[in-house]
Scaffold this active site. Structure first.
Site, mmCIF file in Angstrom:
data_model
loop_
_atom_site.group_PDB
_atom_site.id
_atom_site.type_symbol
_atom_site.label_atom_id
_atom_site.label_comp_id
_atom_site.label_asym_id
_atom_site.label_seq_id
_atom_site.Cartn_x
_atom_site.Cartn_y
_atom_site.Cartn_z
ATOM 1 N N GLN A 130 0.895 -1.246 0.179
ATOM 2 C CA GLN A 130 0.033 0.208 -0.030
ATOM 3 C C GLN A 130 0.927 1.289 -0.031
ATOM 4 O O GLN A 130 0.270 2.411 0.058
ATOM 5 C CB GLN A 130 -0.845 0.082 1.284
ATOM 6 C CG GLN A 130 -1.970 -1.291 1.422
ATOM 7 C CD GLN A 130 -2.558 -1.407 2.670
ATOM 8 O OE1 GLN A 130 -1.909 -1.688 3.851
ATOM 9 N NE2 GLN A 130 -3.936 -0.822 2.743
ATOM 10 N N ASN A 131 2.139 1.142 0.215
ATOM 11 C CA ASN A 131 2.998 2.216 0.107
ATOM 12 C C ASN A 131 3.777 2.784 -1.157
ATOM 13 O O ASN A 131 3.661 2.123 -2.301
ATOM 14 C CB ASN A 131 4.134 1.748 0.938
ATOM 15 C CG ASN A 131 3.879 1.363 2.461
ATOM 16 O OD1 ASN A 131 2.773 1.618 2.636
ATOM 17 N ND2 ASN A 131 4.702 0.505 2.941
ATOM 18 N N CYS A 187 2.552 13.100 -17.536
ATOM 19 C CA CYS A 187 2.043 14.326 -17.645
ATOM 20 C C CYS A 187 0.361 14.305 -17.750
ATOM 21 O O CYS A 187 -0.023 13.618 -18.232
ATOM 22 C CB CYS A 187 2.545 14.866 -18.974
ATOM 23 S SG CYS A 187 1.830 16.245 -19.735
ATOM 24 N N CYS A 208 5.385 18.910 -23.545
ATOM 25 C CA CYS A 208 4.197 19.881 -23.632
ATOM 26 C C CYS A 208 4.018 20.957 -22.812
ATOM 27 O O CYS A 208 3.216 21.642 -23.148
ATOM 28 C CB CYS A 208 3.076 19.029 -23.742
ATOM 29 S SG CYS A 208 2.178 18.547 -22.257
ATOM 30 N N HIS A 247 -0.960 1.740 -4.444
ATOM 31 C CA HIS A 247 -1.391 3.030 -4.432
ATOM 32 C C HIS A 247 -0.201 3.696 -5.285
ATOM 33 O O HIS A 247 -0.066 5.116 -5.032
ATOM 34 C CB HIS A 247 -1.376 3.287 -2.977
ATOM 35 C CG HIS A 247 -2.433 2.854 -2.108
ATOM 36 N ND1 HIS A 247 -2.367 2.591 -0.802
ATOM 37 C CD2 HIS A 247 -3.690 2.455 -2.509
ATOM 38 C CE1 HIS A 247 -3.561 1.862 -0.489
ATOM 39 N NE2 HIS A 247 -4.340 1.751 -1.233
ATOM 40 N N CYS A 274 6.046 19.021 -17.802
ATOM 41 C CA CYS A 274 6.446 18.417 -19.044
ATOM 42 C C CYS A 274 7.524 18.873 -19.857
ATOM 43 O O CYS A 274 7.020 19.899 -20.358
ATOM 44 C CB CYS A 274 5.211 17.801 -19.803
ATOM 45 S SG CYS A 274 5.377 16.687 -20.974
ATOM 46 N N GLY A 292 2.725 -4.711 8.994
ATOM 47 C CA GLY A 292 2.443 -3.234 9.083
ATOM 48 C C GLY A 292 1.273 -2.608 8.443
ATOM 49 O O GLY A 292 1.527 -1.397 8.091
ATOM 50 N N SER A 293 0.223 -3.365 8.413
ATOM 51 C CA SER A 293 -1.143 -2.699 7.848
ATOM 52 C C SER A 293 -2.057 -2.897 8.786
ATOM 53 O O SER A 293 -2.071 -4.052 9.357
ATOM 54 C CB SER A 293 -1.413 -3.346 6.572
ATOM 55 O OG SER A 293 -2.782 -2.815 6.061
#
Ligand SMILES: [Zn+2]
Length: 261
Positions: free
Chosen positions: A109-110, A135, A163, A127, A160, A200-201
């Site tokens: 999840q890190n 961009c 662009c 995540h 970017c 660790g969650s």
């Protein structure tokens, strides 16, 4: 190893046994594995950045699109902590287990890249990651190394080169969907595994928090190492309510160098 109670020592031994018996072990890691590397658990209510800055609004995709400067100002301290962080003993233990063939996948999840910095290769990032930026104009993706140092040192907002539009870190913000490919891979890994380790969650952020349930519903063993109990406390074979950075190296040593029974 001297400070642990006899119960925890027994749990460590039992966990190592389960690892040795497993053929397809998968680990799910959360913020608790990185706190010993100096990264705050920024999703924890009342402790991290979220609490100080009305995060649901600031750390959202909507805010980013309308006011990227506000987002980048808010994100600055956390990005700095993440960028300079080093993997700790828990990340290193998992990397060694993977190299030894004892671990099939890491679902994390890190966004801090610490598993990769530790040497892990089979990492599924639920995540996203701070390692790349994309961009919002032309969708080109860039590595972070040309953009994060100027941002961290001078507050320069990444744009970017192709662009000119603003670049967004490839981290999942509130209001954004999880990366589809990562989600499918993680589901597959958790449904196929015969041992699930939660490290660790607190298992509070859906839908990732539901993955261990998919594993145990198909007969996998479940080990949870987290400083506070999770909703799966009664379903787990083992719950160790300690810091993973203290416990995982002990389990790894027993798996790799301990007795085989
Ligand atoms: Zn562009």
């Amino acid at each position: 190893m001297t400070n642990f109670s006899s119960q925890i020592l027994a749990d460590i031994e039992y966990a190592a046994d389960l690892f040795r018996q497993a053929e397809r072990a998968v680990v799910l890691t959360g913020a608790g594995i990185s706190t010993s590397s100096g990264i705050p658990d920024f999703r924890s209510e009342g402790t991290g950045l979220w609490a100080k800055d009305e995060p649901l609004e600031v750390g959202s995709l909507t805010t980013f699109r309308h006011d990227p400067e506000k987002f980048y100002k808010w994100f600055h301290p956390l990005a700095g902590q993440i960028y300079k962080a080093k993997p700790n003993s828990a990340h290193l233990a998992l990397a060694q287990l993977e190299k030894a063939g004892r671990l099939k996948k890491i679902v994390t999840q890190n966004i801090d890249m610490l598993h990769q910095k530790a040497g892990s290769e089979k990492v599924i990032e639920m995540h996203g990651t701070l390692g790349t930026l994309s961009c919002l104009g032309c969708y080109q993706q860039y590595g972070c190394k040309d953009f994060l140092p100027p941002y961290l040192e001078h507050g320069t907002i990444p744009h970017c080169p192709a662009c000119g539009a603003v670049l967004k870190p490839d981290v999942i913000l509130f209001g954004e969907q999880l990366p589809h490919k990562a989600w499918l891979e993680a589901q597959q890994a958790c449904r196929d595994c015969d041992l699930m380790l939660v490290a660790g969650s607190s298992l509070e952020v859906l839908p990732v928090a539901g993955l261990p349930m998919q594993a145990i519903d198909r007969g996998a063993h479940l080990i949870i190492i987290n400083q506070t109990p999770t909703y799966l406390f009664v379903r787990a074979d083992i719950n160790i309510l300690e810091n993973v950075a203290d416990i995982l190296p002990q389990i790894k040593d027993q798996v790799m160098y301990g007795q085989t029974n």
